[in-house]
Write an enzyme that holds these catalytic residues in place. Structure first.
Site, PDB file in Angstrom:
ATOM      1  N   ASP A  68       4.688  -5.198   1.144  1.00  0.00           N
ATOM      2  CA  ASP A  68       4.002  -6.279   1.849  1.00  0.00           C
ATOM      3  C   ASP A  68       3.730  -7.474   0.949  1.00  0.00           C
ATOM      4  OD1 ASP A  68       2.261  -4.729   0.361  1.00  0.00           O
ATOM      5  OD2 ASP A  68       1.116  -4.023   2.060  1.00  0.00           O
ATOM      6  N   HIS A 139      -4.884   2.411   6.792  1.00  0.00           N
ATOM      7  CA  HIS A 139      -3.639   1.637   6.834  1.00  0.00           C
ATOM      8  C   HIS A 139      -2.644   2.079   5.764  1.00  0.00           C
ATOM      9  CE1 HIS A 139      -5.530  -1.671   4.067  1.00  0.00           C
ATOM     10  NE2 HIS A 139      -4.662  -0.989   3.340  1.00  0.00           N
ATOM     11  N   GLU A 144      -2.548  -2.262   9.975  1.00  0.00           N
ATOM     12  CA  GLU A 144      -3.946  -1.969  10.257  1.00  0.00           C
ATOM     13  C   GLU A 144      -4.044  -1.080  11.499  1.00  0.00           C
ATOM     14  OE1 GLU A 144      -5.809  -2.605   7.987  1.00  0.00           O
ATOM     15  OE2 GLU A 144      -5.984  -4.702   7.383  1.00  0.00           O
TER      16      GLU A 144
HETATM   17  C1  F6R Z   1      -0.299  -2.217  -1.041  1.00  0.00           C
HETATM   18  C2  F6R Z   1      -0.514  -1.690   0.295  1.00  0.00           C
HETATM   19  C3  F6R Z   1      -1.819  -1.124   0.744  1.00  0.00           C
HETATM   20  C4  F6R Z   1      -2.559  -0.340  -0.333  1.00  0.00           C
HETATM   21  C5  F6R Z   1      -3.889   0.146   0.200  1.00  0.00           C
HETATM   22  C6  F6R Z   1      -4.676   0.915  -0.837  1.00  0.00           C
HETATM   23  O1  F6R Z   1       1.004  -2.740  -1.166  1.00  0.00           O
HETATM   24  O2  F6R Z   1       0.392  -1.736   1.054  1.00  0.00           O
HETATM   25  O3  F6R Z   1      -1.584  -0.256   1.843  1.00  0.00           O
HETATM   26  O4  F6R Z   1      -1.776   0.738  -0.755  1.00  0.00           O
HETATM   27  O5  F6R Z   1      -4.652  -0.932   0.641  1.00  0.00           O
HETATM   28  O6  F6R Z   1      -5.019   0.064  -1.886  1.00  0.00           O
HETATM   29  P1  F6R Z   1      -5.588   0.636  -3.246  1.00  0.00           P
HETATM   30  O7  F6R Z   1      -4.507   1.459  -3.843  1.00  0.00           O
HETATM   31  O8  F6R Z   1      -5.864  -0.584  -4.081  1.00  0.00           O
HETATM   32  O9  F6R Z   1      -6.790   1.413  -2.903  1.00  0.00           O
END
Ligand code: F6R
Length: 262
Positions: A68, A139, A144
């Site tokens: 993303d 997500h 979302e």
């Molecule tokens: C990142 C992504 C998100 C994260 C998620 C968890 O490219 O696609 O889905 O993996 O928000 O974020 P962290 O690892 O920072 O807790």
């Protein structure tokens, strides 16, 4: 079913990912990696970097597709996912930057960017192994709650919870966090041949339990992993704390015979 591995540390989880990924690259130098940003994959990227250096694995032909990107954020902004992937993956692993793709969040072209991105993944032969984190709202990518389980790469509106969670990357100021993004769809993610989802800490426990042991629902996008034939969820004790079948997962992994794949 999804394989659940409960580990003590993020480093241990990182080593499992690194060994799997390195094996893939050794067998196929043209491996296509699905890449995630955020905190969860960092130890995994460090472990993979160490393994690649230690074993002298040739990564010159490896290709990569990020999940993303924020909409309208300059790719040179330090918190754009293009910059983040360069800093945390491309540079340490020594990948060829020309082979690493990130969805294009430029507002002038974003309308068609999703379809083109899915096409380039297909042209590359599909993703071999997709690494994933999970949001506190369940997500994956930036899909979302409510995202279609069949979705392709497209523009999405971020929830307030995700913007609060990500404000830590933007001087703790939610107003600096973009409101929209372009993300691989759940349908896109499910096409990867192998999925590895990493989650650490108590804050992820509810999302992990709902994804793994709840019903499949677009309200919990990560529950779509239940439909994937080769998905692994690697969690620490805190993130596993609400799993009802915790003891079974531990026993199954500790006693896994070499002839059992997943
Ligand atoms: C990142 C992504 C998100 C994260 C998620 C968890 O490219 O696609 O889905 O993996 O928000 O974020 P962290 O690892 O920072 O807790």
């Amino acid at each position: 079913m999804t394989e659940i591995i409960i580990v003590k540390t993020e480093e241990e989880a990182g080593q499992i990912y690194a060994r799997r990924t390195a094996d893939l690259i050794r067998r196929n130098p043209d491996t296509v990696l699905g890449l995630a940003t955020g905190s969860s994959p960092l130890a995994a990227y460090r472990a993979l970097t160490d393994l690649i250096k230690k074993d002298g694995i040739d990564v010159s032909r490896v290709r990569g597709f990020a999940l993303d990107e924020y909409a309208g954020l300059d790719p040179d902004h330090p918190q754009s996912y293009r910059s983040t992937i360069n800093r945390t993956v491309v540079e340490p692993l020594g990948l060829d930057p020309a082979r690493i793709h990130v969805p294009n969040g430029d507002l002038d072209t974003i309308k068609d960017a999703g379809r083109q991105y899915d096409q380039s993944i297909e042209d590359a032969g599909g993703v071999d192994l997709q690494i994933l984190g999970i949001g506190t709202d369940g997500h994956i990518g930036f899909n979302e709650p409510g995202s279609s389980l069949a979705s392709g790469t497209r523009i999405k509106t971020l929830t307030e919870q995700t913007r609060i969670d990500n404000a830590r990357f933007f001087n703790n100021d939610i107003d600096q966090v973009p409101t929209h993004c372009i993300t691989q769809g759940i349908g896109t993610i499910l096409k990867a041949r192998q999925l590895v989802l990493l989650a650490f800490g108590e804050g992820k426990a509810e999302a992990v339990a709902e994804s793994v042991e709840g019903g499949i629902s677009s309200f919990c996008p990560a529950s779509a992993l239940q439909m994937h034939p080769h998905a692994t969820v690697i969690v620490d004790e805190a993130a596993a704390s609400r799993l009802r079948n915790r003891d079974y997962y531990k026993w199954a992994y500790a006693n896994k015979p070499s002839w059992q794949s997943i």
